[in-house]
Design a protein around this motif. Structure first.
Motif, PDB file in Angstrom:
ATOM      1  N   GLU A   1      11.866  35.976 -29.137  1.00  0.00           N
ATOM      2  CA  GLU A   1      12.298  35.927 -27.737  1.00  0.00           C
ATOM      3  C   GLU A   1      13.189  34.718 -27.480  1.00  0.00           C
ATOM      4  OE1 GLU A   1       8.818  38.512 -28.042  1.00  0.00           O
ATOM      5  OE2 GLU A   1       9.161  36.462 -28.693  1.00  0.00           O
ATOM      6  N   ASP A   2      12.857  33.575 -28.097  1.00  0.00           N
ATOM      7  CA  ASP A   2      13.706  32.394 -27.945  1.00  0.00           C
ATOM      8  C   ASP A   2      15.106  32.662 -28.473  1.00  0.00           C
ATOM      9  OD1 ASP A   2      11.430  31.230 -27.005  1.00  0.00           O
ATOM     10  OD2 ASP A   2      11.299  29.661 -28.515  1.00  0.00           O
ATOM     11  N   ALA A   3      15.191  33.335 -29.605  1.00  0.00           N
ATOM     12  CA  ALA A   3      16.503  33.647 -30.183  1.00  0.00           C
ATOM     13  C   ALA A   3      17.275  34.614 -29.285  1.00  0.00           C
ATOM     14  CB  ALA A   3      16.333  34.244 -31.579  1.00  0.00           C
ATOM     15  N   ILE A   4      16.585  35.606 -28.730  1.00  0.00           N
ATOM     16  CA  ILE A   4      17.240  36.576 -27.844  1.00  0.00           C
ATOM     17  C   ILE A   4      17.763  35.889 -26.589  1.00  0.00           C
ATOM     18  CG2 ILE A   4      16.806  38.566 -26.340  1.00  0.00           C
ATOM     19  CD1 ILE A   4      14.792  39.516 -28.530  1.00  0.00           C
ATOM     20  N   LEU A   5      16.972  34.971 -26.054  1.00  0.00           N
ATOM     21  CA  LEU A   5      17.368  34.251 -24.842  1.00  0.00           C
ATOM     22  C   LEU A   5      18.360  33.130 -25.125  1.00  0.00           C
ATOM     23  CD1 LEU A   5      13.835  33.990 -23.230  1.00  0.00           C
ATOM     24  CD2 LEU A   5      15.732  35.363 -22.347  1.00  0.00           C
ATOM     25  N   GLY A   6      18.427  32.692 -26.366  1.00  0.00           N
ATOM     26  CA  GLY A   6      19.305  31.573 -26.705  1.00  0.00           C
ATOM     27  C   GLY A   6      18.741  30.241 -26.287  1.00  0.00           C
ATOM     28  N   PHE A   7      17.404  30.137 -26.264  1.00  0.00           N
ATOM     29  CA  PHE A   7      16.742  28.886 -25.890  1.00  0.00           C
ATOM     30  C   PHE A   7      15.747  28.472 -26.960  1.00  0.00           C
ATOM     31  CE2 PHE A   7      17.618  29.789 -21.251  1.00  0.00           C
ATOM     32  CZ  PHE A   7      18.368  28.639 -21.048  1.00  0.00           C
ATOM     33  N   ARG A   8      15.550  27.189 -27.081  1.00  0.00           N
ATOM     34  CA  ARG A   8      14.439  26.654 -27.868  1.00  0.00           C
ATOM     35  C   ARG A   8      13.631  25.756 -26.942  1.00  0.00           C
ATOM     36  NH1 ARG A   8      19.121  24.414 -30.220  1.00  0.00           N
ATOM     37  NH2 ARG A   8      19.664  22.438 -29.239  1.00  0.00           N
ATOM     38  N   GLU A   9      12.585  25.142 -27.455  1.00  0.00           N
ATOM     39  CA  GLU A   9      11.787  24.252 -26.632  1.00  0.00           C
ATOM     40  C   GLU A   9      12.673  23.150 -26.063  1.00  0.00           C
ATOM     41  OE1 GLU A   9       7.961  21.219 -27.068  1.00  0.00           O
ATOM     42  OE2 GLU A   9       8.282  22.808 -28.542  1.00  0.00           O
ATOM     43  N   PRO A  10      12.654  22.940 -24.738  1.00  0.00           N
ATOM     44  CA  PRO A  10      13.523  21.925 -24.133  1.00  0.00           C
ATOM     45  C   PRO A  10      13.271  20.536 -24.701  1.00  0.00           C
ATOM     46  CG  PRO A  10      12.546  23.320 -22.447  1.00  0.00           C
ATOM     47  CD  PRO A  10      11.840  23.642 -23.736  1.00  0.00           C
ATOM     48  N   ARG A  11      14.297  19.729 -24.709  1.00  0.00           N
ATOM     49  CA  ARG A  11      14.181  18.352 -25.183  1.00  0.00           C
ATOM     50  C   ARG A  11      15.107  17.468 -24.358  1.00  0.00           C
ATOM     51  NH1 ARG A  11      16.367  19.747 -31.121  1.00  0.00           N
ATOM     52  NH2 ARG A  11      15.008  21.517 -30.657  1.00  0.00           N
ATOM     53  N   LEU A  12      14.779  16.190 -24.334  1.00  0.00           N
ATOM     54  CA  LEU A  12      15.596  15.206 -23.626  1.00  0.00           C
ATOM     55  C   LEU A  12      16.015  14.110 -24.601  1.00  0.00           C
ATOM     56  CD1 LEU A  12      13.637  14.751 -20.270  1.00  0.00           C
ATOM     57  CD2 LEU A  12      15.950  15.665 -20.509  1.00  0.00           C
ATOM     58  N   SER A  13      17.285  13.765 -24.567  1.00  0.00           N
ATOM     59  CA  SER A  13      17.756  12.672 -25.409  1.00  0.00           C
ATOM     60  C   SER A  13      17.354  11.337 -24.796  1.00  0.00           C
ATOM     61  CB  SER A  13      19.283  12.723 -25.539  1.00  0.00           C
ATOM     62  OG  SER A  13      19.887  12.397 -24.290  1.00  0.00           O
ATOM     63  N   PRO A  14      17.196  10.300 -25.618  1.00  0.00           N
ATOM     64  CA  PRO A  14      16.911   8.964 -25.073  1.00  0.00           C
ATOM     65  C   PRO A  14      17.973   8.523 -24.072  1.00  0.00           C
ATOM     66  CG  PRO A  14      16.567   8.984 -27.443  1.00  0.00           C
ATOM     67  CD  PRO A  14      17.207  10.302 -27.089  1.00  0.00           C
ATOM     68  N   GLU A  15      19.229   8.938 -24.297  1.00  0.00           N
ATOM     69  CA  GLU A  15      20.310   8.533 -23.393  1.00  0.00           C
ATOM     70  C   GLU A  15      20.136   9.139 -21.998  1.00  0.00           C
ATOM     71  OE1 GLU A  15      21.571   8.180 -27.561  1.00  0.00           O
ATOM     72  OE2 GLU A  15      20.734   9.844 -26.395  1.00  0.00           O
ATOM     73  N   SER A  16      19.723  10.420 -21.937  1.00  0.00           N
ATOM     74  CA  SER A  16      19.553  11.044 -20.627  1.00  0.00           C
ATOM     75  C   SER A  16      18.360  10.453 -19.888  1.00  0.00           C
ATOM     76  CB  SER A  16      19.391  12.555 -20.780  1.00  0.00           C
ATOM     77  OG  SER A  16      18.248  12.885 -21.543  1.00  0.00           O
ATOM     78  N   VAL A  17      17.316  10.095 -20.610  1.00  0.00           N
ATOM     79  CA  VAL A  17      16.151   9.457 -19.976  1.00  0.00           C
ATOM     80  C   VAL A  17      16.528   8.077 -19.456  1.00  0.00           C
ATOM     81  CG1 VAL A  17      13.822   8.553 -20.359  1.00  0.00           C
ATOM     82  CG2 VAL A  17      14.487  10.751 -21.347  1.00  0.00           C
ATOM     83  N   GLU A  18      17.294   7.345 -20.254  1.00  0.00           N
ATOM     84  CA  GLU A  18      17.720   6.007 -19.826  1.00  0.00           C
ATOM     85  C   GLU A  18      18.627   6.095 -18.605  1.00  0.00           C
ATOM     86  OE1 GLU A  18      18.075   1.796 -19.982  1.00  0.00           O
ATOM     87  OE2 GLU A  18      16.650   3.240 -20.765  1.00  0.00           O
TER      88      GLU A  18
END
Length: 222
Positions: free
Chosen positions: A72-89
């Motif tokens: 389903e992830d492949a069909i939707l084109g999504f994987r588990e969300p993640r945040l880069s250290p830069e976006s958190v900063e």
């Protein structure tokens, strides 16, 4: 708002080997996504297997699971969300309003969950035609909440209480929850009202317009 919503992805143009590896990774990801989405469009998700997707993409089943947790992830084109250290900063240090920063953080998590950000229309069509995909999309949205909402609560000096938890909330926890929910609504509104722009990568104007719309509404009711 401009600097917060600017792309946070970067590449080291001076490193040839990492650039090649990244290009190969993206090509494999794209091949798996295209295979999965095309097969789901042709047969319906229930008639598609991981073996089918891997074979169509020309990779092994083991390689598939290096990129996606489920078919389903492949069909939707999504994987588990993640945040880069830069976006958190950027979220923690920006002087922008908290709702603006949270919208940007949600978008960063969305960007971190896909290598195909410009496929919103195709994804929406698949989910509409095959509602069984909605459950996986909702699960990914819950994972996004678990990434973003605690960082919002941190800005209010409190611990995050999950949206569906029956636990009592302090006034600051109520505010943090409200900020996260409002930011999520702004993002959904931007997708609903300008899917073409969001899907084409011109998301900044759509998000700014959505924020302005909600601000105007809140002012009008005050």
């Amino acid at each position: 708002m401009q600097e917060i919503l600017s792309p946070t992805r970067s590449a080291d143009a001076g490193a040839a080997a990492p650039g090649l590896r990244e290009r190969n990774r993206r090509e494999t990801w794209a091949a798996l996504y295209e295979a999965a989405a095309a097969l789901a469009e042709q047969r319906g998700p229930s008639a598609v297997t991981v073996d089918d997707i891997a074979a169509q993409a020309g990779v092994s089943k083991r390689t598939f699971f290096n990129y996606f947790a489920t078919k389903e992830d492949a069909i939707l084109g999504f994987r588990e969300p993640r945040l880069s250290p830069e976006s958190v900063e950027a979220f923690r240090t920006s002087a922008s309003p908290i709702v603006d920063r949270t919208v940007a953080l949600i978008m960063a998590a969305i960007h971190g969950s896909t290598d195909a950000p410009n496929t919103g229309g195709r994804r929406t069509a698949l989910v509409r035609k095959h509602p069984e995909l909605r459950g996986r999309l909702d699960a990914l949205a819950s994972q996004l909440e678990s990434l973003v909402a605690p960082l919002v609560a941190e800005q209010f000096g409190v611990e995050h209480v999950p949206l569906d938890a029956p636990a009592p909330r302090s006034p600051e926890q109520h505010r943090a929850t409200a900020v996260f929910m409002l930011a999520g609504t702004v993002v959904r509104f931007a997708y609903k009202t300008d899917l073409a722009g969001m899907a084409a990568g011109a998301e900044h104007p759509a998000l700014v317009d959505a924020l302005d719309t909600f601000r105007d509404l809140l002012k009008a009711d005050s």
